[in-house]
Write a protein that holds these residues in place. Sequence first.
Motif, PDB file in Angstrom:
ATOM      1  N   SER A 459       0.845  -1.297   0.019  1.00  0.00           N
ATOM      2  CA  SER A 459       0.077  -0.077  -0.032  1.00  0.00           C
ATOM      3  C   SER A 459       0.783   1.244   0.126  1.00  0.00           C
ATOM      4  O   SER A 459       0.300   2.338  -0.380  1.00  0.00           O
ATOM      5  CB  SER A 459      -0.899   0.108   1.271  1.00  0.00           C
ATOM      6  N   GLN A 460       1.951   1.119   0.415  1.00  0.00           N
ATOM      7  CA  GLN A 460       2.985   2.205   0.286  1.00  0.00           C
ATOM      8  C   GLN A 460       3.906   2.220  -0.968  1.00  0.00           C
ATOM      9  O   GLN A 460       4.241   3.214  -1.520  1.00  0.00           O
ATOM     10  CB  GLN A 460       3.986   2.133   1.490  1.00  0.00           C
ATOM     11  N   LEU A 461       4.218   0.906  -1.232  1.00  0.00           N
ATOM     12  CA  LEU A 461       5.624   0.932  -2.452  1.00  0.00           C
ATOM     13  C   LEU A 461       5.005   1.275  -3.972  1.00  0.00           C
ATOM     14  O   LEU A 461       5.572   2.144  -4.429  1.00  0.00           O
ATOM     15  CB  LEU A 461       6.100  -0.628  -2.361  1.00  0.00           C
ATOM     16  N   LEU A 462       3.572   0.669  -4.142  1.00  0.00           N
ATOM     17  CA  LEU A 462       3.252   0.634  -5.578  1.00  0.00           C
ATOM     18  C   LEU A 462       2.745   2.032  -5.515  1.00  0.00           C
ATOM     19  O   LEU A 462       3.088   2.723  -6.759  1.00  0.00           O
ATOM     20  CB  LEU A 462       2.218  -0.167  -5.632  1.00  0.00           C
ATOM     21  N   PRO A 463       1.864   2.595  -4.865  1.00  0.00           N
ATOM     22  CA  PRO A 463       1.725   4.042  -5.204  1.00  0.00           C
ATOM     23  C   PRO A 463       2.918   5.241  -5.268  1.00  0.00           C
ATOM     24  O   PRO A 463       2.731   5.934  -6.110  1.00  0.00           O
ATOM     25  CB  PRO A 463       0.686   4.618  -4.077  1.00  0.00           C
ATOM     26  N   ASP A 464       3.912   5.033  -4.281  1.00  0.00           N
ATOM     27  CA  ASP A 464       4.884   5.846  -4.211  1.00  0.00           C
ATOM     28  C   ASP A 464       5.652   5.791  -5.368  1.00  0.00           C
ATOM     29  O   ASP A 464       6.134   6.648  -6.037  1.00  0.00           O
ATOM     30  CB  ASP A 464       5.928   5.712  -2.861  1.00  0.00           C
ATOM     31  N   LEU A 465       6.088   4.522  -6.111  1.00  0.00           N
ATOM     32  CA  LEU A 465       6.655   4.179  -7.181  1.00  0.00           C
ATOM     33  C   LEU A 465       6.038   5.031  -8.396  1.00  0.00           C
ATOM     34  O   LEU A 465       6.427   5.717  -9.118  1.00  0.00           O
ATOM     35  CB  LEU A 465       6.765   2.846  -7.518  1.00  0.00           C
ATOM     36  N   ARG A 466       4.658   4.819  -8.347  1.00  0.00           N
ATOM     37  CA  ARG A 466       3.815   5.300  -9.392  1.00  0.00           C
ATOM     38  C   ARG A 466       3.962   7.021  -9.210  1.00  0.00           C
ATOM     39  O   ARG A 466       4.097   7.593 -10.365  1.00  0.00           O
ATOM     40  CB  ARG A 466       2.321   5.136  -9.541  1.00  0.00           C
TER      41      ARG A 466
END
Length: 527
Positions: A459-466
């Motif tokens: 929930s943190q990694l995928l949105p932050d990369l995007r």
Amino acid sequence: MSVADHSTPSAGTGSQHVIPNGDQVVEIETLVIGAGPTGLGAATRLDQLGRSFIIADSADAPGGLASTDVTSEGFYFDVGGHVIFSHYAYFDDALHRALPNDEDWSTHQRVSYVRSAGNWVPYPYQNNVSQLPLDLRVKCVDGLIAAAEHRAQTPGHKPKNFDEWIVRNMGEGIADLFMRPYNFKVWGTPTNKMQCKWLGERVAAPNVRTVVRNALTMQTAGNWGPNATFKFPMKDGTGGIWTAVANQLPSKRFRLSKSGEVVRVDGPSRTVEFGDGRRVKYKNLISTMALDRFLDCLDGGAEQRSVDRMRSIAKDGLVYSSTIVLGIGIRGKRPDRIGDKCWLYFPEDDAPFYRATIFSNYSPYNCPQGDVKLPTLQKADPSLPFDKAPSGGPYWSIMLEVCQSAEKPIDLDTLMEETIKGALSTELMLPTDEIVSIYERRFDHGYPTPSLGRDGALSQLLPDLRDEFNIRSRGRFGSWKYECGNQDHSFMLGVEAVDNALFGTPEMTLHETDWVNGRRNIERRLV
């Protein structure tokens, strides 16, 4: 074949795709990293839309973790247990375009069993405890009834982990006999360290009335699940599917081998450097690399603290196990005791493998033809003498899978020997069987574990990369969600990532997997 360690295996067949040498820096609208099902799904959609893209992979051929290897003797082995079933019309369109003829495919009814207490219990185990010895049958039924009573008394309780879910739905008997030992052999992680949100259509919750009735009448329950009927390619194994899908795309769009090996990702400048020294500047990046390994390649520049934070989150929250795939080629007619079995589960400790697939049952071309003469390497019981002179077939084959993790160590030096012993103890093989081929290959990233901390990390990694670098990490290990890691899911993760990047369309497979699995998805077509 000796043990190898690959995160992106190569297909055993098919043509190679390359991009001719060009400028050191290439500018492209969308860069796709990885030529497995997810990367090929993205590339297929981009090609359909007429957009500019490059697809890169460090392997020599497309396929990724859905590839197929061929031994020197001519036995085909997939790099894991793969069959084709689908929730999507678009996926079906892509496969039909790649392999359009009826003779390209074989269709099978799943014949699957669990080896338990010396018996072959039809899958799913929890619906067929009628086939167990009486004392174990009683233990399972008593546990099921106790679990049903507990659910009635606590209707609002939600299990906190997979182990609680098992006991709440199946009882202690089935938990101890099958669910706990089998899942530890698969995941290399105890069930109390795994979450239960991932289950969906992958684990059947038993119907207590049906189980009790069958236990009394000694009947078995029918097939269950989305893969009760499945397709398999007639030739070239699962890897042949993805070679054929790749062949529908322009060869100039592919960078494979050294030219597709990611060395460094400059997030702020949106540039990727590859093993041959060339760089690609992108507007959109869809990565199917394992998320932890991708983060190791990511350079955040002025935002490096953010990247370091992502790496820390991944280290703490993302768990995986390694997979060793072993294959055994055997001389002789397929024995009656094997029959038309497809894949088999092994929860007990008399064998190191958790699953065996009678791979020769999927296609007659998965083995050498009978006129091929091969020498015997050994009898299944290595103490027995054998004739070393080459002779003909017919042949049949078994593919087996073993999990390795920090909590489940494996001695790779003795694994093949222990696997053959396990095949004997579980009656997959007989001591006099002639082994003519052996295959063994290790994949560091085998299963993305649905650990307790996974969803919080994602929930943190995928949105932050995007949001920070316009990077969409997708695929079996790119988005780290086993529940949407089947071949149809994986392919559509790539398709939907493209539509999200270009048009802002919601990614339903990634975020609403249960919804996707409950319907026929016809919103997109490749026609």
